[in-house]
Write a protein that holds these residues in place. Structure first.
Motif, mmCIF file in Angstrom:
data_model
loop_
_atom_site.group_PDB
_atom_site.id
_atom_site.type_symbol
_atom_site.label_atom_id
_atom_site.label_comp_id
_atom_site.label_asym_id
_atom_site.label_seq_id
_atom_site.Cartn_x
_atom_site.Cartn_y
_atom_site.Cartn_z
ATOM 1 N N GLU A 210 34.240 -20.521 27.519
ATOM 2 C CA GLU A 210 33.639 -20.510 26.059
ATOM 3 C C GLU A 210 34.358 -21.679 25.199
ATOM 4 O O GLU A 210 33.776 -22.424 24.577
ATOM 5 C CB GLU A 210 35.312 -19.442 25.264
ATOM 6 N N CYS A 211 36.006 -22.131 25.693
ATOM 7 C CA CYS A 211 35.707 -24.141 25.007
ATOM 8 C C CYS A 211 35.876 -25.101 26.354
ATOM 9 O O CYS A 211 36.019 -25.757 25.216
ATOM 10 C CB CYS A 211 37.501 -23.681 24.926
ATOM 11 N N GLU B 71 43.787 -22.300 26.694
ATOM 12 C CA GLU B 71 43.262 -22.959 25.365
ATOM 13 C C GLU B 71 43.601 -22.268 24.273
ATOM 14 O O GLU B 71 43.739 -22.111 23.980
ATOM 15 C CB GLU B 71 42.732 -24.083 25.604
ATOM 16 N N CYS B 72 42.112 -20.838 24.840
ATOM 17 C CA CYS B 72 41.688 -19.648 23.588
ATOM 18 C C CYS B 72 41.837 -18.790 23.773
ATOM 19 O O CYS B 72 40.849 -17.533 22.947
ATOM 20 C CB CYS B 72 40.325 -20.533 23.673
ATOM 21 N N CYS C 14 42.042 -18.154 29.368
ATOM 22 C CA CYS C 14 41.821 -19.716 29.413
ATOM 23 C C CYS C 14 43.267 -20.018 28.877
ATOM 24 O O CYS C 14 43.860 -19.266 27.438
ATOM 25 C CB CYS C 14 41.121 -20.145 28.901
#
Ligand code: ADP
Ligand code: ZN
Ligand code: ZN
Length: 726
Positions: free
Chosen positions: A437-438, A477-478, A475
């Protein structure tokens, strides 16, 4: 001169030996003593005697205990260690500590372990077992055993039931058995059961050159894999034993296999001592003492075995002399190969350096006439060399790193009863875990490196600092759960191969799959017996094992090594390819080697596959010459590390500023190729010189100044002479 003072080399960073007040009977040079050091008490080795000390009498402390009445280290070994301390600019006390088995370092007596067992006496042989049976059944049983076997060892007793020891003691008190206590060095008894093969022409020439060598001669035995180098060593060793001398054989860690020991045992008549890092402390001590006392005839060991004391030295062999594991990477950063040559020179003995892919250093030494260059160009027993091919994988569809043409060839070889070896020098499932995703990647908090994803253990593992993490579910982060492995490791290729060849038995060999003791051997055995048809592994596969049934070798990714940061990367890659390729093929079925690459035009690969390792090595040597790199010039690295990035820089800058102007070139400071590792920032200053002499002259005056710098106290620093990793 009356000996009032002894000079003692103590472990630790102190440059020179320290003065201590001698006891009434001063210990000889080479003996261990226990001395006070600050608030501690340490074991040191006497390196000299003096009439008086420069220290004021009230500061001169006394030797507390003399641990050896006679020298533990003889003059020769002590002199070698002094030489090493000077050459590698490392404190003598620490060099000595590296050379000693741990037990001796801790002050244990220099005596081997003892074995206790029971032996039948003459009276016991005549005693009547049947008469004893009614009164003392257990004693009767043991007496019968003794009459049959002659001796009983403690290891045999558990099967004898009940208190076997007690029963044996009672047999002993009747005079029917006696307790024997003897020193036991745990040696392997060679029986020379196997006859030596008739050497072929090239082998015979090499063996004759060795046999003719009286006094110091360094020979580079440059022989393709399977050319019978080991037979040449064995011939020379047998000659050495016949002359009543000891042979010291140094091999890389991975080369010291039970297979090799069996081969030595079955070919030589004499006692073999083995020294490697896997030994228990007591075993190591016993082997070391057996060499020192002359009880062992052949000493075979890894790197530190180069420091084994030898009662009657006759020959030194270094196998796989190109192997990087022969250089110690921390503390006393010595090269066992180079010290072996120095030791042979000082002992005035022949030394053989053997390899199928000699280091550029040794080839240069041979070129300059320092080493005699012996060639074995043919495989023994008539096996033909493998055919090489490059597989251009640019733009091709790949299945987990495997191209269609490679898979196709694997299938064909398997269909024709061949055995296939696939090589990938990266363990784990994938070298990276990526958020789709990121773009987040799982990075080690302590290193400038990514975590390797290990699917089997469901962990992230940093191969640089050994840190482990459970697998993240999403994740950080996201929050996405779409985490994907990126890149290839052996676990991943294994899964792909299992899917592509479900009917074929597959063995994976890497450090993860062979963690359990003996599992490497078990797996290799399955391969040798032909039970496993597909073999996948890392560089563990590249050494020591002949696999004559292998008909196809596939190098899955040659590109890794082509563009490494280290100037030695191409040399390493070429050596790996040649070593892996060398496992394959025999007389009736020459092997095929396929190399997958995105850079088929790369000159290194072209030279290597069309003209072979010698041509590659010549080209690489010319490049090093042009670039002013070793072996053309001499190199040393001043390294520094600290928890912050500034301190190593500041230290190296200051070090550079205190260096006198000489012909030695200083480069840097520069960050290390991986700047942060295990939570520490690392930087280095490189020193290059045309003449080794100039380099050492500089280090002699400069290093004391470096050590005295205030900045030195804020870093961990070291000097690495002839580094193999830059
Ligand atoms: P290297 O050490 O060069 O890799 P080895 O000494 O292990 O080679 O020999 C490779 C194989 O060939 C071994 O199986 C060995 O027993 C066999 N071999 C070596 N020399 C001979 C010879 N002169 N005659 C027959 N077989 C040989
Ligand atoms: Zn993400
Ligand atoms: Zn790490």
């Amino acid at each position: 001169m009356s000996v009032a003072v002894v000079k003692v080399a103590v472990p630790g960073p102190l440059a020179g030996p320290l003065d201590y007040r001698a006891p009434a009977f001063p210990p000889p040079v080479g003996a261990r003593v226990q001395v006070p050091l600050g608030r501690r008490r340490v074991v040191g080795v006497v390196t000299g005697h003096a009439g008086e000390s420069e220290l004021p009498p009230d500061r001169l402390r006394a030797v507390e205990t003399v641990l050896d009445e006679t020298p533990l280290l003889d003059t020769e070994l002590l002199a070698l260690l002094r030489w090493g301390a000077q050459y590698y600019h490392h404190p003598l006390g620490d060099c000595i500590a590296t050379a000693l088995p741990r037990r001796l370092r801790q002050g244990a007596p220099a005596t081997p372990g003892e074995e206790r067992y029971w032996r039948l006496t003459e009276a016991g042989a005549a005693a009547n077992v049947t008469a004893l049976r009614a009164r003392a059944p257990r004693q009767a049983l043991l007496l019968a055993e003794l009459q049959a076997a002659g001796v009983l060892r403690p290891a045999q007793l558990p099967g004898m039931g009940g208190d076997a020891r007690g029963a044996l003691e009672r047999l002993a008190s009747r005079g029917w058995a006696e307790v024997v206590q003897r020193r036991d060095y745990g040696l392997i008894e060679g029986d020379s059961e196997d006859p030596a093969p008739a050497l072929n022409r090239e082998q015979a020439d090499a063996a004759a050159a060795l046999a003719a060598a009286t006094g110091f001669t360094a020979l580079l035995l440059d022989g393709v894999t399977g050319s019978g180098k080991t037979e040449v060593y064995l011939d020379a060793i047998a000659r050495c034993l016949a002359a009543g001398r000891q042979a010291l054989v140094i091999v890389p860690e991975i080369g010291l296999t039970p297979q090799l020991l069996t081969r030595f045992r079955r070919r030589l008549r004499g006692r073999l001592a083995v020294l490697h890092s896997g030994l228990a402390d007591g075993e190591r001590l016993d082997a070391w003492l057996a060499a020192r006392e002359g009880v062992a005839d052949v000493i075979i060991g890894t790197r530190s075995a180069v420091f084994t004391p030898l009662a009657r030295p006759g020959l030194i062999v270094v196998d796989e002399e190109h192997d990087a594991s022969l250089k110690q990477q921390d503390g006393f950063r010595y090269s066992a190969r180079d010290l072996a040559v120095i030791r042979a020179q000082r002992l005035d003995l022949p030394v053989v350096l053997g390899s199928a892919t000699p280091s550029l250093e040794s080839l240069a030494n041979a070129g300059r006439g320092r080493y005699r260059h012996l060639h074995l160009g043919e495989r023994a027993g008539g096996a033909r060399p493998p055919r090489f091919g490059l597989l251009d994988v640019r733009g091709r569809p790949m299945q987990e790193g495997l191209s269609q043409p490679l898979l196709q060839r694997v299938r064909e070889h398997l269909d024709h009863d061949g055995q296939v070896l696939l090589f990938l020098n990266r363990r784990g499932y994938a070298p990276t875990l990526l958020c789709h995703e990121c773009g987040w990647m799982a990075e080690c908090e302590r290193c400038d490196a990514r975590y390797t994803y290990h699917r089997g253990r469901a962990r992230l593992h940093c191969h640089h600092c050994d840190r482990e993490q459970p697998l993240p579910r999403h994740c950080p982060e996201c929050g996405s759960v779409d985490l994907r492995p990126l890149g290839l490791g052996t676990e991943r290729v294994e899964a792909a191969l299992e899917a592509a060849f479900p009917e074929t038995s597959l063995v994976r060999i890497d450090r993860d799959s062979t963690r359990r003791r003996g599992s490497f051997e078990t797996r290799m055995e399955a391969v040798r017996r032909g039970e496993a048809r597909l073999l996948l592994g890392t560089q563990m596969l590249a050494k020591g094992h002949h696999l004559p049934a292998v008909t196809l070798v596939g190098i899955i990714d040659a590109d890794q090594g082509l563009f490494g940061a280290d100037f030695r990367a191409p040399e390493r890659l070429a050596q790996l390819i040649v070593q892996v390729a060398g496992r394959a093929g025999r007389a009736e079925r020459p092997g095929e080697v396929l190399i997958q690459t995105h850079h088929p035009e790369h000159p290194l690969l072209q030279t290597l596959i069309h003209h072979g390792y010698p041509a590659f090595a010549q080209a690489a040597l010319a490049e090093r010459q042009a670039a002013g790199l070793p072996p053309e010039r001499s190199l040393a690295l001043l390294r520094a590390e600290a928890p912050g990035a500034a301190a190593p820089r500041a230290f190296l800058d200051a070090a550079r500023n205190t260096a006198p102007a000489t012909r030695v070139e200083l480069l840097g400071p520069l960050p290390a190729p991986m700047e942060r590792r295990a939570g520490r920032y690392r930087a280095q200053l490189m020193l290059q010189a045309d003449a080794r002499r100039d380099l050492h002259a500089l280090l002699d005056v400069w290093l004391p100044r470096v050590a005295a710098l205030p900045e030195a106290r804020r870093v961990r620093w070291s000097i690495d002479v002839d580094p193999v990793e830059t």
